[in-house]
Motif scaffolding. Structure first.
Motif, PDB file in Angstrom:
ATOM      1  N   ASP A  70      -9.201   4.739   5.667  1.00  0.00           N
ATOM      2  CA  ASP A  70      -9.474   5.202   6.618  1.00  0.00           C
ATOM      3  C   ASP A  70      -9.091   3.884   7.682  1.00  0.00           C
ATOM      4  OD1 ASP A  70     -11.081   7.399   6.373  1.00  0.00           O
ATOM      5  OD2 ASP A  70     -12.281   6.591   7.390  1.00  0.00           O
ATOM      6  N   ARG A  71      -8.993   2.468   6.665  1.00  0.00           N
ATOM      7  CA  ARG A  71      -8.565   1.248   7.468  1.00  0.00           C
ATOM      8  C   ARG A  71      -6.480   1.725   7.236  1.00  0.00           C
ATOM      9  NH1 ARG A  71      -5.836  -3.036   6.018  1.00  0.00           N
ATOM     10  NH2 ARG A  71      -6.470  -2.993   3.922  1.00  0.00           N
ATOM     11  N   TRP A 130       1.062  -1.044   0.248  1.00  0.00           N
ATOM     12  CA  TRP A 130       0.321  -0.538  -0.294  1.00  0.00           C
ATOM     13  C   TRP A 130       1.069   1.151  -0.025  1.00  0.00           C
ATOM     14  CZ3 TRP A 130      -5.334  -0.565  -0.273  1.00  0.00           C
ATOM     15  CH2 TRP A 130      -6.037  -2.057  -0.116  1.00  0.00           C
ATOM     16  N   LEU A 131      -0.213   2.362  -1.198  1.00  0.00           N
ATOM     17  CA  LEU A 131       1.541   3.429  -1.297  1.00  0.00           C
ATOM     18  C   LEU A 131       0.064   4.506  -1.111  1.00  0.00           C
ATOM     19  CD1 LEU A 131       4.072   4.535  -0.776  1.00  0.00           C
ATOM     20  CD2 LEU A 131       3.293   5.513  -3.959  1.00  0.00           C
ATOM     21  N   ALA A 132       0.659   5.054   0.519  1.00  0.00           N
ATOM     22  CA  ALA A 132      -0.075   6.575   1.247  1.00  0.00           C
ATOM     23  C   ALA A 132       0.381   7.607  -0.440  1.00  0.00           C
ATOM     24  CB  ALA A 132      -0.321   7.113   1.907  1.00  0.00           C
ATOM     25  N   THR A 133      -0.203   8.323  -0.998  1.00  0.00           N
ATOM     26  CA  THR A 133       0.417   9.391  -1.576  1.00  0.00           C
ATOM     27  C   THR A 133      -0.422  10.113  -2.542  1.00  0.00           C
ATOM     28  OG1 THR A 133       1.990   9.406  -3.699  1.00  0.00           O
ATOM     29  CG2 THR A 133      -0.033   7.897  -4.080  1.00  0.00           C
ATOM     30  N   PHE A 134      -0.249  11.750  -3.076  1.00  0.00           N
ATOM     31  CA  PHE A 134      -1.272  12.938  -3.508  1.00  0.00           C
ATOM     32  C   PHE A 134      -1.741  12.009  -4.366  1.00  0.00           C
ATOM     33  CE2 PHE A 134       2.283  15.095  -0.435  1.00  0.00           C
ATOM     34  CZ  PHE A 134       1.348  15.634   0.504  1.00  0.00           C
ATOM     35  N   TYR A 146       4.619   4.976   9.567  1.00  0.00           N
ATOM     36  CA  TYR A 146       4.819   6.007  10.244  1.00  0.00           C
ATOM     37  C   TYR A 146       2.985   6.663  10.000  1.00  0.00           C
ATOM     38  CZ  TYR A 146       4.766   7.647   4.916  1.00  0.00           C
ATOM     39  OH  TYR A 146       4.884   8.460   4.118  1.00  0.00           O
ATOM     40  N   GLY A 147       2.976   8.218  10.447  1.00  0.00           N
ATOM     41  CA  GLY A 147       1.994   8.948  10.984  1.00  0.00           C
ATOM     42  C   GLY A 147       1.651   9.126   9.214  1.00  0.00           C
ATOM     43  N   LEU A 148       0.606   8.902   8.880  1.00  0.00           N
ATOM     44  CA  LEU A 148       0.248  10.280   7.666  1.00  0.00           C
ATOM     45  C   LEU A 148      -0.298  11.478   7.819  1.00  0.00           C
ATOM     46  CD1 LEU A 148      -1.143   7.951   5.304  1.00  0.00           C
ATOM     47  CD2 LEU A 148       0.989   7.846   5.855  1.00  0.00           C
ATOM     48  N   SER A 149      -0.463  12.020   8.916  1.00  0.00           N
ATOM     49  CA  SER A 149      -1.366  13.677   9.717  1.00  0.00           C
ATOM     50  C   SER A 149      -0.356  14.576   8.752  1.00  0.00           C
ATOM     51  CB  SER A 149      -1.595  13.663  10.363  1.00  0.00           C
ATOM     52  OG  SER A 149      -0.317  12.979  11.952  1.00  0.00           O
ATOM     53  N   GLY A 150       1.016  14.536   8.742  1.00  0.00           N
ATOM     54  CA  GLY A 150       2.500  15.798   8.515  1.00  0.00           C
ATOM     55  C   GLY A 150       1.890  15.711   6.944  1.00  0.00           C
ATOM     56  N   PHE A 151       1.689  14.791   6.261  1.00  0.00           N
ATOM     57  CA  PHE A 151       1.410  14.988   5.096  1.00  0.00           C
ATOM     58  C   PHE A 151      -0.035  15.684   4.429  1.00  0.00           C
ATOM     59  CE2 PHE A 151       4.706  12.277   5.246  1.00  0.00           C
ATOM     60  CZ  PHE A 151       5.504  12.221   4.484  1.00  0.00           C
ATOM     61  N   TRP A 152      -1.537  14.893   5.126  1.00  0.00           N
ATOM     62  CA  TRP A 152      -2.507  15.016   4.801  1.00  0.00           C
ATOM     63  C   TRP A 152      -3.254  15.863   6.051  1.00  0.00           C
ATOM     64  CZ3 TRP A 152      -0.213  10.745   2.938  1.00  0.00           C
ATOM     65  CH2 TRP A 152       0.086  10.918   1.775  1.00  0.00           C
ATOM     66  N   TYR A 158      -0.918   2.346   8.844  1.00  0.00           N
ATOM     67  CA  TYR A 158       0.440   3.008   8.469  1.00  0.00           C
ATOM     68  C   TYR A 158       1.415   3.685   9.684  1.00  0.00           C
ATOM     69  CZ  TYR A 158       2.723   3.807   3.564  1.00  0.00           C
ATOM     70  OH  TYR A 158       2.514   4.263   2.432  1.00  0.00           O
ATOM     71  N   SER A 159       0.419   4.107  10.431  1.00  0.00           N
ATOM     72  CA  SER A 159       1.236   3.733  11.768  1.00  0.00           C
ATOM     73  C   SER A 159       1.393   3.136  13.037  1.00  0.00           C
ATOM     74  CB  SER A 159      -0.214   5.149  12.402  1.00  0.00           C
ATOM     75  OG  SER A 159      -1.106   4.511  12.786  1.00  0.00           O
ATOM     76  N   GLU A 160       0.529   1.780  12.268  1.00  0.00           N
ATOM     77  CA  GLU A 160       0.762   0.623  13.424  1.00  0.00           C
ATOM     78  C   GLU A 160       1.891  -0.412  12.714  1.00  0.00           C
ATOM     79  OE1 GLU A 160      -3.663  -0.994  13.146  1.00  0.00           O
ATOM     80  OE2 GLU A 160      -4.101   0.490  14.198  1.00  0.00           O
ATOM     81  N   LYS A 161       2.397  -0.141  10.932  1.00  0.00           N
ATOM     82  CA  LYS A 161       3.225  -1.159  10.718  1.00  0.00           C
ATOM     83  C   LYS A 161       4.475  -0.752  11.295  1.00  0.00           C
ATOM     84  CE  LYS A 161       1.418  -4.435   8.110  1.00  0.00           C
ATOM     85  NZ  LYS A 161       1.823  -5.588   8.235  1.00  0.00           N
TER      86      LYS A 161
END
Length: 154
Positions: free
Chosen positions: A96-97, A49-53, A109-115, A102-105
């Motif tokens: 959401d999942r 999984w990749l969180a990205t813009f 890392y936490g994503l709130s710094g990006f979004w 992302y923060s549990e693995k």
């Protein structure tokens, strides 16, 4: 050396991605040229999984060619190459999942710094479905040990 099942390389795959974390993701642009960038995926093996813009060059590239290549390389000269089909996931529950995952693995890392939050329209999620994973090392090269290669049934 081909392996018959992902389970045969799962533990070593996990060890390597947790120690390396960042990898190079390569897409192909609209003119057929490769474009690489550093990314930080998380894994639910063998799916990544990749969180990205959401609205980025990746979006434009994947609209033309949904296949990507990821390369992990660590200081011990151990590599992981993952060839995938990338698919945008727009389902709110899944996003959401993954926000939480992302923060549990260990590699996350936490994503709130990006979004701003899970519902930020710029928060995009890519599902990475590997069709080929290769584990290799420079030590293996010198020892003439072939890489371990897993291929999906696709």
């Amino acid at each position: 050396m081909d392996v018959g099942s992902f389970d045969e390389i799962a533990a070593e795959f996990r060890r390597r991605i947790e120690q390396t974390v960042w990898c190079t993701l390569t897409t192909v642009d609209r003119r057929g040229r490769p474009r690489g960038r550093l990314v930080h995926p998380v894994w639910e093996e063998p799916t990544g999984w990749l969180a990205t813009f959401r609205h980025s060059f990746k979006e434009k590239h994947l609209a033309v060619n949904p296949y990507v290549s990821l390369a992990f390389w660590d200081a011990n000269q151990e590599q992981v190459y993952v060839e995938c089909r990338a698919t945008w996931v727009d389902d709110a529950a899944e996003k959401d999942r993954l926000w939480d995952l992302y923060s549990e693995k260990p590699e996350g890392y936490g994503l709130s710094g990006f979004w701003k939050g899970k519902d930020d329209p710029n928060y995009g999620l890519l599902r990475l479905d590997p069709w080929r994973i290769e584990l290799w090392s420079v030590t293996g090269l010198f020892e003439r040990t072939p890489p371990q290669v897993w291929r999906s049934g696709d």
